[in-house]
Design a protein around this motif. Structure first.
Motif, short mmCIF file in Angstrom:
data_model
loop_
_atom_site.label_atom_id
_atom_site.label_comp_id
_atom_site.label_asym_id
_atom_site.label_seq_id
_atom_site.Cartn_x
_atom_site.Cartn_y
_atom_site.Cartn_z
N GLY A 1 -6.55 4.33 16.26
CA GLY A 1 -6.58 2.92 15.91
C GLY A 1 -7.81 2.47 15.18
O GLY A 1 -7.91 1.31 14.79
N GLY A 2 -8.77 3.37 14.96
CA GLY A 2 -9.97 3.01 14.21
C GLY A 2 -9.69 3.04 12.72
O GLY A 2 -8.78 3.73 12.26
N THR A 3 -10.46 2.29 11.97
CA THR A 3 -10.27 2.29 10.52
C THR A 3 -10.87 3.56 9.92
O THR A 3 -11.83 4.11 10.44
CB THR A 3 -10.92 1.05 9.87
N ARG B 1 -6.26 -11.57 15.44
CA ARG B 1 -7.66 -11.68 15.05
C ARG B 1 -8.21 -10.26 15.04
O ARG B 1 -7.63 -9.35 15.61
CB ARG B 1 -8.45 -12.51 16.08
N ARG B 2 -9.37 -10.06 14.42
CA ARG B 2 -9.94 -8.70 14.34
C ARG B 2 -10.20 -8.11 15.72
O ARG B 2 -9.96 -6.94 15.94
CB ARG B 2 -11.23 -8.71 13.49
N ASP B 3 -10.65 -8.95 16.66
CA ASP B 3 -10.95 -8.44 18.00
C ASP B 3 -9.70 -8.07 18.80
O ASP B 3 -9.82 -7.44 19.85
CB ASP B 3 -11.79 -9.46 18.80
N GLN B 4 -8.53 -8.41 18.30
CA GLN B 4 -7.27 -8.09 18.99
C GLN B 4 -6.59 -6.84 18.44
O GLN B 4 -5.65 -6.34 19.04
CB GLN B 4 -6.30 -9.27 18.87
N VAL B 5 -7.06 -6.34 17.30
CA VAL B 5 -6.38 -5.24 16.61
C VAL B 5 -6.25 -4.00 17.50
O VAL B 5 -5.17 -3.41 17.60
CB VAL B 5 -7.07 -4.91 15.27
N TYR C 1 5.66 -8.70 1.75
CA TYR C 1 5.70 -7.93 2.99
C TYR C 1 6.51 -8.74 4.00
O TYR C 1 6.22 -9.92 4.24
CB TYR C 1 4.28 -7.70 3.52
N THR C 2 7.53 -8.10 4.61
CA THR C 2 8.42 -8.83 5.51
C THR C 2 8.72 -8.10 6.82
O THR C 2 9.72 -8.38 7.46
CB THR C 2 9.76 -9.14 4.80
N THR C 3 7.84 -7.19 7.24
CA THR C 3 8.02 -6.52 8.52
C THR C 3 7.26 -7.30 9.58
O THR C 3 6.05 -7.51 9.46
CB THR C 3 7.51 -5.07 8.47
N SER C 4 7.96 -7.73 10.62
CA SER C 4 7.32 -8.52 11.67
C SER C 4 6.45 -7.66 12.57
O SER C 4 5.30 -7.95 12.84
CB SER C 4 8.37 -9.24 12.51
N THR C 5 7.05 -6.59 13.05
CA THR C 5 6.39 -5.64 13.93
C THR C 5 7.21 -4.36 13.88
O THR C 5 8.21 -4.30 13.18
CB THR C 5 6.24 -6.21 15.36
N VAL C 6 6.86 -3.37 14.65
CA VAL C 6 7.55 -2.08 14.61
C VAL C 6 9.07 -2.28 14.79
O VAL C 6 9.52 -2.80 15.81
CB VAL C 6 7.03 -1.14 15.71
N ARG D 1 -1.04 -0.99 22.48
CA ARG D 1 0.23 -1.38 23.11
C ARG D 1 1.46 -0.98 22.31
O ARG D 1 2.48 -0.60 22.88
CB ARG D 1 0.25 -2.89 23.35
N TYR D 2 1.39 -1.09 20.99
CA TYR D 2 2.62 -0.97 20.20
C TYR D 2 2.66 0.17 19.17
O TYR D 2 3.74 0.55 18.72
CB TYR D 2 2.91 -2.29 19.46
#
Length: 149
Positions: free
Chosen positions: A112-114, A46-50, A27-32, A56-57
């Motif tokens: 954004g929820g699983t 971290r999980r609390d930042q997801v 996997y080599t995608t940094s971000t969108v 934001r993105y």
């Protein structure tokens, strides 16, 4: 100064990028819209930042998304550095993420929820039942119109 890597880190990926990983093994995608090569590292959290990262993105992206759970100890050719970003710290993966380092891949909802496989199945079933109900109502209306004509 960097902190030690957490036991597990997380990365939001498009389903299309993850499918490519299943073919290539890395996997080599940094971000969108940005690759590891362009950015120099892969953004993680971290999980609390997801949820904040999603809001934001990714919220307006309109693509199917998955949440990758990554074990930093299983990274073959990469290292994780926890670095300051604004008033917080985030893990950054310096190198490609090998497929075997990804412990779990879970679909994300539009908020954004699983999602579980059961919830995805139920949503799909609800859509199919709604369509079937609409077709039955349309047929009933046509039958009533033909009978009364």
């Amino acid at each position: 100064m960097t902190e030690p890597a957490p036991h597990r880190i997380f990365h939001i990926a498009t389903a299309a990028d993850w499918r490519r990983t299943l073919e290539t093994g890395t996997y080599t995608t940094s971000t969108v819209g940005r690759t590891l090569e362009q950015e120099g590292f892969i953004h993680a959290s971290r999980r609390d930042q997801v949820q904040g990262v999603f809001d934001r993105y990714y919220r307006s992206l309109g693509e199917d998304l998955v949440l990758l759970t990554i074990d930093p100890a299983r990274l073959a050719d990469a290292q994780v550095r926890v670095e300051a970003v604004g008033d917080d710290t985030y893990p950054h993966v310096y190198g490609p993420i090998n497929r075997s380092a990804v412990l779990d891949v879970v679909p994300l909802s539009r908020t954004g929820g699983t999602e579980t496989l059961l919830s995805l199945w139920l949503k799909g079933m609800a859509v199919r039942m709604g369509i079937a109900l609409a077709v039955m109502v349309a047929i009933a209306v046509v039958v009533l119109v033909v009978q009364n004509a």
